[in-house]
Write a protein that holds these residues in place. Structure first.
Motif, PDB file in Angstrom:
ATOM      1  N   LEU A 141       0.834  -1.201   0.000  1.00 33.02           N
ATOM      2  CA  LEU A 141       0.000   0.000   0.000  1.00 33.02           C
ATOM      3  C   LEU A 141       0.873   1.257   0.000  1.00 33.02           C
ATOM      4  CD1 LEU A 141      -2.650  -1.068   2.679  1.00 33.02           C
ATOM      5  CD2 LEU A 141      -2.873  -1.162   0.186  1.00 33.02           C
ATOM      6  N   PRO A 142       0.621   2.190  -0.907  1.00 31.58           N
ATOM      7  CA  PRO A 142       1.383   3.448  -0.920  1.00 31.58           C
ATOM      8  C   PRO A 142       1.133   4.312   0.316  1.00 31.58           C
ATOM      9  CG  PRO A 142       0.281   3.083  -3.037  1.00 31.58           C
ATOM     10  CD  PRO A 142      -0.280   2.085  -2.069  1.00 31.58           C
ATOM     11  N   SER A 143       0.117   3.982   1.073  1.00 37.06           N
ATOM     12  CA  SER A 143      -0.193   4.745   2.281  1.00 37.06           C
ATOM     13  C   SER A 143       0.657   4.303   3.476  1.00 37.06           C
ATOM     14  CB  SER A 143      -1.677   4.593   2.636  1.00 37.06           C
ATOM     15  OG  SER A 143      -2.015   3.226   2.832  1.00 37.06           O
ATOM     16  N   ARG A 144       1.490   3.293   3.299  1.00 39.94           N
ATOM     17  CA  ARG A 144       2.348   2.788   4.367  1.00 39.94           C
ATOM     18  C   ARG A 144       3.820   2.947   3.989  1.00 39.94           C
ATOM     19  NH1 ARG A 144       0.645   1.657   9.271  1.00 39.94           N
ATOM     20  NH2 ARG A 144       2.065  -0.133   9.454  1.00 39.94           N
ATOM     21  N   ASN A 145       4.680   2.903   5.000  1.00 40.38           N
ATOM     22  CA  ASN A 145       6.117   2.830   4.784  1.00 40.38           C
ATOM     23  C   ASN A 145       6.590   1.424   5.136  1.00 40.38           C
ATOM     24  OD1 ASN A 145       6.694   5.433   3.854  1.00 40.38           O
ATOM     25  ND2 ASN A 145       6.724   6.261   5.940  1.00 40.38           N
ATOM     26  N   TYR A 146       7.728   1.029   4.557  1.00 39.23           N
ATOM     27  CA  TYR A 146       8.184  -0.350   4.708  1.00 39.23           C
ATOM     28  C   TYR A 146       9.680  -0.415   4.966  1.00 39.23           C
ATOM     29  CZ  TYR A 146       3.681  -1.274   2.474  1.00 39.23           C
ATOM     30  OH  TYR A 146       2.339  -1.306   2.175  1.00 39.23           O
ATOM     31  N   ILE A 147      10.070  -1.477   5.680  1.00 38.78           N
ATOM     32  CA  ILE A 147      11.477  -1.849   5.790  1.00 38.78           C
ATOM     33  C   ILE A 147      11.611  -3.237   5.185  1.00 38.78           C
ATOM     34  CG2 ILE A 147      13.371  -2.473   7.336  1.00 38.78           C
ATOM     35  CD1 ILE A 147      12.490  -0.322   9.235  1.00 38.78           C
ATOM     36  N   PHE A 148      12.344  -3.326   4.082  1.00 39.06           N
ATOM     37  CA  PHE A 148      12.618  -4.609   3.450  1.00 39.06           C
ATOM     38  C   PHE A 148      13.879  -5.194   4.072  1.00 39.06           C
ATOM     39  CE2 PHE A 148      10.580  -4.131  -1.056  1.00 39.06           C
ATOM     40  CZ  PHE A 148       9.404  -3.667  -0.476  1.00 39.06           C
ATOM     41  N   GLY A 149      13.792  -6.451   4.517  1.00 41.94           N
ATOM     42  CA  GLY A 149      14.991  -7.144   4.967  1.00 41.94           C
ATOM     43  C   GLY A 149      15.481  -8.027   3.831  1.00 41.94           C
ATOM     44  N   TYR A 150      16.664  -7.715   3.301  1.00 37.54           N
ATOM     45  CA  TYR A 150      17.185  -8.443   2.135  1.00 37.54           C
ATOM     46  C   TYR A 150      18.151  -9.524   2.585  1.00 37.54           C
ATOM     47  CZ  TYR A 150      19.269  -9.333  -2.437  1.00 37.54           C
ATOM     48  OH  TYR A 150      19.710  -9.929  -3.585  1.00 37.54           O
ATOM     49  N   PRO A 207       3.460  -0.015  -7.701  1.00 40.30           N
ATOM     50  CA  PRO A 207       3.162   1.396  -7.960  1.00 40.30           C
ATOM     51  C   PRO A 207       2.977   2.182  -6.668  1.00 40.30           C
ATOM     52  CG  PRO A 207       1.278  -0.015  -8.482  1.00 40.30           C
ATOM     53  CD  PRO A 207       2.428  -0.919  -8.236  1.00 40.30           C
ATOM     54  N   GLY A 208       3.575   3.368  -6.649  1.00 34.38           N
ATOM     55  CA  GLY A 208       3.456   4.234  -5.477  1.00 34.38           C
ATOM     56  C   GLY A 208       4.488   3.964  -4.403  1.00 34.38           C
ATOM     57  N   ILE A 209       5.370   2.985  -4.618  1.00 36.77           N
ATOM     58  CA  ILE A 209       6.402   2.654  -3.635  1.00 36.77           C
ATOM     59  C   ILE A 209       7.768   3.072  -4.178  1.00 36.77           C
ATOM     60  CG2 ILE A 209       7.450   0.845  -2.238  1.00 36.77           C
ATOM     61  CD1 ILE A 209       4.512   1.302  -1.607  1.00 36.77           C
ATOM     62  N   TYR A 250      14.828   9.858   8.370  1.00 35.28           N
ATOM     63  CA  TYR A 250      14.301  10.861   7.435  1.00 35.28           C
ATOM     64  C   TYR A 250      13.347  10.217   6.427  1.00 35.28           C
ATOM     65  CZ  TYR A 250      14.138  14.620   3.992  1.00 35.28           C
ATOM     66  OH  TYR A 250      13.702  15.598   3.123  1.00 35.28           O
ATOM     67  N   LEU A 251      13.735   9.098   5.875  1.00 37.35           N
ATOM     68  CA  LEU A 251      12.917   8.445   4.845  1.00 37.35           C
ATOM     69  C   LEU A 251      11.599   7.925   5.394  1.00 37.35           C
ATOM     70  CD1 LEU A 251      15.742   6.479   3.009  1.00 37.35           C
ATOM     71  CD2 LEU A 251      14.413   8.366   2.051  1.00 37.35           C
ATOM     72  N   LEU A 252      11.603   7.450   6.635  1.00 35.98           N
ATOM     73  CA  LEU A 252      10.409   6.832   7.201  1.00 35.98           C
ATOM     74  C   LEU A 252       9.552   7.783   8.022  1.00 35.98           C
ATOM     75  CD1 LEU A 252      11.886   3.383   8.343  1.00 35.98           C
ATOM     76  CD2 LEU A 252      10.685   3.930   6.210  1.00 35.98           C
ATOM     77  N   SER A 253      10.083   8.956   8.354  1.00 34.23           N
ATOM     78  CA  SER A 253       9.334   9.884   9.208  1.00 34.23           C
ATOM     79  C   SER A 253       9.041  11.232   8.561  1.00 34.23           C
ATOM     80  CB  SER A 253      10.096  10.122  10.529  1.00 34.23           C
ATOM     81  OG  SER A 253      10.273   8.925  11.233  1.00 34.23           O
ATOM     82  N   GLY A 257       4.798   5.637   1.348  1.00 32.63           N
ATOM     83  CA  GLY A 257       5.194   4.960   0.110  1.00 32.63           C
ATOM     84  C   GLY A 257       6.683   4.769  -0.023  1.00 32.63           C
ATOM     85  N   ASN A 258       7.411   4.830   1.103  1.00 33.47           N
ATOM     86  CA  ASN A 258       8.860   4.629   1.092  1.00 33.47           C
ATOM     87  C   ASN A 258       9.201   3.220   1.546  1.00 33.47           C
ATOM     88  OD1 ASN A 258       9.843   7.515   0.586  1.00 33.47           O
ATOM     89  ND2 ASN A 258       8.506   7.787   2.364  1.00 33.47           N
TER      90      ASN A 258
END
Length: 370
Positions: A133-142, A168-170, A205-208, A213-214
């Motif tokens: 969802l573009p309305s949320r932020n995410y942390i991907f663990g690779y 889309p939107g991310i 900065y990116l998440l707050s 959509g980050n």
């Protein structure tokens, strides 16, 4: 008049002439097909060369671009070109905090044709399993790290595998060593791909402060995990890596497990036993310089059976798993961190088990978590 003559002539064509004409046409078509087949090996060979060059430029950039540019900048101060170095150094000071503030990504750079050749060399694929969802932020663990994180860079640092079309939107931001952003020119090259420092200020900065959509992509195992990567090994360093989970809770960002099958197959590495003299040197240098000096090799530039720094062209398939919804807790307890950390581990294991047989592993293969 000419049209009437041509029409009359066409009507007078005998059936045998028509057959001869069709025969001639078939022979011409056959000749063209033979010609195209003759050129196919040349075209294929040229494309392979371009693929090797595209991968090699990234490997060399990672290994030597920073040192070369730093040396050149210092050298130019001692020549008649000192003014260029002075201007760049002044701009570098003014621009110092840009990597911590979202960087300076370039859609043009992320869409360079060179990245399509980079993708096709292995090849590298990105597989989406769930919508984000573009309305949320995410942390991907690779996972896993590999030697050069080819899958992470291609999928999240470029548009070669179509990340923005799949999600889309991310907006992905691949996090790497903060020290890379203190090096002239290399820092700008990395930022143009949307790559950011893996430190608290940058991720905060990116998440707050950058809207929603980050997606910050963190290679959780880091340098320690790179010492365990080799063909056939399915080992990730995760058991005591909980900082990214705590950060997700503090920012209310969902956790997304990501696993790349084939990442460890790009190079062959000499793995020293724990407790040995050479492993202790690797660990010590890792603490000093921030990354682990691995002893590895790929194939040669001109001869596939020789040793070199060109990676082996084994497929890399990156699976983006199902997001784990995380609440926002400004000061999460250790118990809460442990709870979501355990949920993340289970999700990663399920992702690995579900797709392992599709990408060259056996049903009996398991994911080892250290």
């Amino acid at each position: 008049m000419l049209v009437m003559i041509i029409t009359s002539g066409r009507k007078q064509l005998t059936s045998s002439a028509a057959v001869r004409f069709r025969g001639t046409g078939c022979s011409i078509l056959s000749a063209l097909q033979d010609l195209s087949v003759a050129f196919l090996p040349c075209r294929s060979k040229m494309e392979k060369h371009l693929q090797v060059i595209s991968v090699l430029q990234w490997v060399i950039s990672f290994l030597a671009l920073g040192a070369a540019c730093t040396f050149l900048l210092i050298y130019m101060f001692c020549t008649d070109c000192w003014l260029i170095s002075a201007i760049y150094t002044a701009w570098l000071i003014v621009d110092w905090n840009t990597p911590k503030q979202g960087g300076r990504r370039s859609s043009w750079v992320r869409n360079w044709t060179v990245w399509t050749y980079f993708r096709d060399y292995f090849p590298i694929r990105l597989i989406k399993t769930h919508n984000l969802l573009p309305s949320r932020n995410y942390i991907f663990g690779y996972h896993p790290h590999g030697i050069f994180c080819f899958g992470a860079f291609c999928n999240f640092g470029t548009e070669a595998t179509g990340f923005t079309k799949n999600f889309p939107g991310i907006k992905p931001s691949l996090a790497t060593l903060a020290g890379n952003f203190r090096i002239p020119v290399l820092r700008d090259y990395l930022m143009s791909g949307g790559i950011c420092p893996v430190n608290k200020n940058s991720i905060d900065y990116l998440l707050s402060r950058n809207g929603t959509g980050n997606a910050v992509v963190i290679v959780v195992g880091g340098a320690a995990e790179s010492l365990q990567c080799a063909p056939g090994m399915n080992t990730v360093t995760l058991k005591n890596r909980k900082g990214f989970v705590r950060l997700a809770l503090q920012k209310g960002s969902d956790l997304v497990p990501v696993y790349s099958f084939g990442e460890n197959d790009a190079y062959k590495q000499v793995i020293f036993e724990e407790g040995s003299y050479w492993r202790s040197i690797q660990r010590r240098l890792q603490k000093i310089i921030g990354f682990a000096p691995c002893v590895f090799h790929g194939c040669g530039l001109f001869f596939g059976n020789s040793w070199g720094i060109v990676p082996y062209c084994n497929p890399i398939t990156t699976i983006v798993g199902e997001p784990i919804t995380v609440p926002k807790i400004e000061d999460p307890t250790d118990e809460m961190v442990d709870l979501y950390h355990a949920m993340y581990i289970r999700s990663l294991q399920c992702l690995f088990d579900k797709y392992k047989t599709r990408f060259g592993l056996k049903e009996s293969d398991i994911l080892y978590i250290q």
